[in-house]
Design a protein around this motif. Structure first.
Motif, PDB file in Angstrom:
ATOM      1  N   SER A 168       0.824  -1.207   0.000  1.00 37.80           N
ATOM      2  CA  SER A 168       0.000   0.000   0.000  1.00 37.80           C
ATOM      3  C   SER A 168       0.856   1.254   0.000  1.00 37.80           C
ATOM      4  CB  SER A 168      -0.914   0.018   1.226  1.00 37.80           C
ATOM      5  OG  SER A 168      -1.669   1.221   1.265  1.00 37.80           O
ATOM      6  N   ARG A 169       0.391   2.287  -0.718  1.00 39.37           N
ATOM      7  CA  ARG A 169       1.031   3.603  -0.679  1.00 39.37           C
ATOM      8  C   ARG A 169       0.146   4.620   0.037  1.00 39.37           C
ATOM      9  NH1 ARG A 169       6.062   2.982  -1.034  1.00 39.37           N
ATOM     10  NH2 ARG A 169       6.267   5.212  -1.500  1.00 39.37           N
ATOM     11  N   GLU A 170      -0.968   4.154   0.608  1.00 41.03           N
ATOM     12  CA  GLU A 170      -1.860   5.040   1.345  1.00 41.03           C
ATOM     13  C   GLU A 170      -1.190   5.458   2.653  1.00 41.03           C
ATOM     14  OE1 GLU A 170      -4.874   6.353   0.696  1.00 41.03           O
ATOM     15  OE2 GLU A 170      -4.700   5.563  -1.334  1.00 41.03           O
ATOM     16  N   PRO A 171      -1.106   6.769   2.924  1.00 38.51           N
ATOM     17  CA  PRO A 171      -0.417   7.218   4.144  1.00 38.51           C
ATOM     18  C   PRO A 171      -0.915   6.565   5.422  1.00 38.51           C
ATOM     19  CG  PRO A 171      -0.844   9.072   2.695  1.00 38.51           C
ATOM     20  CD  PRO A 171      -1.548   7.892   2.087  1.00 38.51           C
ATOM     21  N   LYS A 172      -2.225   6.367   5.542  1.00 42.82           N
ATOM     22  CA  LYS A 172      -2.762   5.802   6.782  1.00 42.82           C
ATOM     23  C   LYS A 172      -2.413   4.328   6.944  1.00 42.82           C
ATOM     24  CE  LYS A 172      -7.293   4.671   4.820  1.00 42.82           C
ATOM     25  NZ  LYS A 172      -8.763   4.909   4.929  1.00 42.82           N
ATOM     26  N   GLU A 173      -1.919   3.696   5.889  1.00 48.18           N
ATOM     27  CA  GLU A 173      -1.582   2.277   5.942  1.00 48.18           C
ATOM     28  C   GLU A 173      -0.070   2.041   5.990  1.00 48.18           C
ATOM     29  OE1 GLU A 173      -3.658   0.714   2.534  1.00 48.18           O
ATOM     30  OE2 GLU A 173      -5.539   0.515   3.672  1.00 48.18           O
ATOM     31  N   ARG A 174       0.686   3.138   6.217  1.00 50.32           N
ATOM     32  CA  ARG A 174       2.146   3.046   6.267  1.00 50.32           C
ATOM     33  C   ARG A 174       2.652   3.743   7.531  1.00 50.32           C
ATOM     34  NH1 ARG A 174       4.794   5.942   2.536  1.00 50.32           N
ATOM     35  NH2 ARG A 174       6.430   4.420   2.120  1.00 50.32           N
ATOM     36  N   SER A 175       3.666   3.205   8.138  1.00 47.34           N
ATOM     37  CA  SER A 175       4.269   3.858   9.299  1.00 47.34           C
ATOM     38  C   SER A 175       5.003   5.121   8.865  1.00 47.34           C
ATOM     39  CB  SER A 175       5.239   2.915  10.004  1.00 47.34           C
ATOM     40  OG  SER A 175       4.542   1.905  10.693  1.00 47.34           O
ATOM     41  N   ALA A 176       4.945   6.142   9.701  1.00 40.52           N
ATOM     42  CA  ALA A 176       5.640   7.410   9.442  1.00 40.52           C
ATOM     43  C   ALA A 176       6.900   7.450  10.294  1.00 40.52           C
ATOM     44  CB  ALA A 176       4.743   8.594   9.770  1.00 40.52           C
ATOM     45  N   MET A 177       8.046   7.632   9.621  1.00 38.08           N
ATOM     46  CA  MET A 177       9.322   7.565  10.335  1.00 38.08           C
ATOM     47  C   MET A 177      10.276   8.645   9.857  1.00 38.08           C
ATOM     48  SD  MET A 177       9.957   3.430  10.722  1.00 38.08           S
ATOM     49  CE  MET A 177       9.266   2.972   9.133  1.00 38.08           C
ATOM     50  N   ASN A 178      10.032   9.854  10.289  1.00 37.16           N
ATOM     51  CA  ASN A 178      11.046  10.899  10.163  1.00 37.16           C
ATOM     52  C   ASN A 178      11.928  10.799  11.400  1.00 37.16           C
ATOM     53  OD1 ASN A 178       9.775  11.785   7.850  1.00 37.16           O
ATOM     54  ND2 ASN A 178       9.597  13.913   8.514  1.00 37.16           N
ATOM     55  N   PHE A 179      13.150  10.327  11.211  1.00 38.31           N
ATOM     56  CA  PHE A 179      14.096  10.174  12.302  1.00 38.31           C
ATOM     57  C   PHE A 179      15.211  11.211  12.161  1.00 38.31           C
ATOM     58  CE2 PHE A 179      13.216   5.337  12.043  1.00 38.31           C
ATOM     59  CZ  PHE A 179      12.156   5.436  12.913  1.00 38.31           C
ATOM     60  N   LEU A 180      15.769  11.603  13.291  1.00 44.53           N
ATOM     61  CA  LEU A 180      16.989  12.404  13.294  1.00 44.53           C
ATOM     62  C   LEU A 180      17.859  11.907  14.438  1.00 44.53           C
ATOM     63  CD1 LEU A 180      17.486  16.154  12.682  1.00 44.53           C
ATOM     64  CD2 LEU A 180      18.545  15.100  14.671  1.00 44.53           C
ATOM     65  N   VAL A 181      19.133  11.658  14.121  1.00 46.07           N
ATOM     66  CA  VAL A 181      20.048  11.144  15.132  1.00 46.07           C
ATOM     67  C   VAL A 181      21.384  11.852  15.014  1.00 46.07           C
ATOM     68  CG1 VAL A 181      20.895   9.240  13.688  1.00 46.07           C
ATOM     69  CG2 VAL A 181      20.972   9.026  16.183  1.00 46.07           C
ATOM     70  N   THR A 182      22.037  12.058  16.158  1.00 44.99           N
ATOM     71  CA  THR A 182      23.377  12.643  16.174  1.00 44.99           C
ATOM     72  C   THR A 182      24.177  12.062  17.326  1.00 44.99           C
ATOM     73  OG1 THR A 182      24.655  14.707  16.260  1.00 44.99           O
ATOM     74  CG2 THR A 182      22.653  14.611  17.593  1.00 44.99           C
ATOM     75  N   ASP A 183      25.489  12.016  17.102  1.00 40.64           N
ATOM     76  CA  ASP A 183      26.407  11.631  18.175  1.00 40.64           C
ATOM     77  C   ASP A 183      27.244  12.834  18.601  1.00 40.64           C
ATOM     78  OD1 ASP A 183      28.040  11.931  15.977  1.00 40.64           O
ATOM     79  OD2 ASP A 183      29.135  10.055  16.255  1.00 40.64           O
ATOM     80  N   GLY A 184      26.859  14.020  18.173  1.00 46.12           N
ATOM     81  CA  GLY A 184      27.611  15.231  18.476  1.00 46.12           C
ATOM     82  C   GLY A 184      28.677  15.540  17.447  1.00 46.12           C
ATOM     83  N   GLU A 185      28.928  14.595  16.532  1.00 44.15           N
ATOM     84  CA  GLU A 185      29.896  14.791  15.456  1.00 44.15           C
ATOM     85  C   GLU A 185      29.194  14.861  14.099  1.00 44.15           C
ATOM     86  OE1 GLU A 185      33.196  15.186  15.629  1.00 44.15           O
ATOM     87  OE2 GLU A 185      33.344  15.003  17.809  1.00 44.15           O
ATOM     88  N   ALA A 186      28.394  13.853  13.818  1.00 40.62           N
ATOM     89  CA  ALA A 186      27.630  13.786  12.576  1.00 40.62           C
ATOM     90  C   ALA A 186      26.139  13.818  12.904  1.00 40.62           C
ATOM     91  CB  ALA A 186      27.984  12.523  11.810  1.00 40.62           C
TER      92      ALA A 186
END
Length: 206
Positions: free
Chosen positions: A99-117
């Motif tokens: 499925s490409r329907e938004p309500k049928e797909r998990s939303a995963m905007n992630f942001l991660v940092t270790d203080g360097e990258a």
């Protein structure tokens, strides 16, 4: 997901790592135990809250730790690959297949940092970056991989409506290394080993 309380608040921390998530895992209650089962036991015991986001964080750290110690030197490419693998594992569990329907797909905007990258992902939510100072031509387009930036800002929305916010493509991973050099990848390319695992090598016959 989860009650409004300190233990469920972003960013989530482990050692030098910080992580935030904009989105929701589809039918999280149904899939919670399976997602937790993908987390390394030594990391799973650190979960304090009830959110889908915190579990995604520790799944990311589990994927990353397979590449080396979490307190060691970690490349921006390894960070991006671990995030892409996290997204792929979770989406395989939680999405309605095909499925490409938004309500049928998990939303995963992630942001991660270790203080360097710092690395960010876009999936089923809007995501924008600003890579130059307002008014500069380079601020109006997505940088090329390998280009050093003046700045790297990430936002779920185009703040203040300024023209210097550039949309990130769906299922892209973007980031900068310790020298503020820009990188961009496709989730599917980074997670190829999860999507198409290689069979173990057979021992040579004598």
């Amino acid at each position: 997901m989860g009650a409004v309380e300190l233990r469920n608040s972003h960013p989530f921390h482990f050692g030098r790592w910080s992580f935030v998530h904009n989105g929701t895992l589809r039918e999280f209650a149904k899939h919670k135990a399976t997602v937790e089962g993908l987390i390394h036991p030594e990391l799973r015991v650190n979960i304090k809250g009830t959110t889908d986001s915190e579990r995604c964080f520790y799944l990311f750290l589990s994927r990353l730790s397979a590449r080396g110690p979490l307190d060691g030197t970690v490349s921006v490419e390894a960070m991006a690959q671990a995030l892409a693998e996290t997204m792929t594992l979770v989406s395989t569990l939680t999405d309605v297949p095909g499925s490409r329907e938004p309500k049928e797909r998990s939303a995963m905007n992630f942001l991660v940092t270790d203080g360097e990258a710092m690395v960010a992902t876009r999936r089923n939510r809007t995501l924008f970056i600003s890579s130059g100072i307002s008014g500069c031509p380079e601020a109006l387009r997505t940088p090329n991989t390998g280009v050093p930036l003046q700045q790297f800002l990430v936002s779920s929305e185009s703040l203040c409506g300024g023209p210097h916010w550039v949309p990130v493509d769906e299922e892209d991973v973007v980031g900068v290394d310790s020298r503020l050099t820009f990188h961009r990848w496709k989730v599917q390319t980074l997670a190829d080993g999860v999507l198409n695992p290689r069979p173990p090598e057979q021992p040579a016959l004598v």
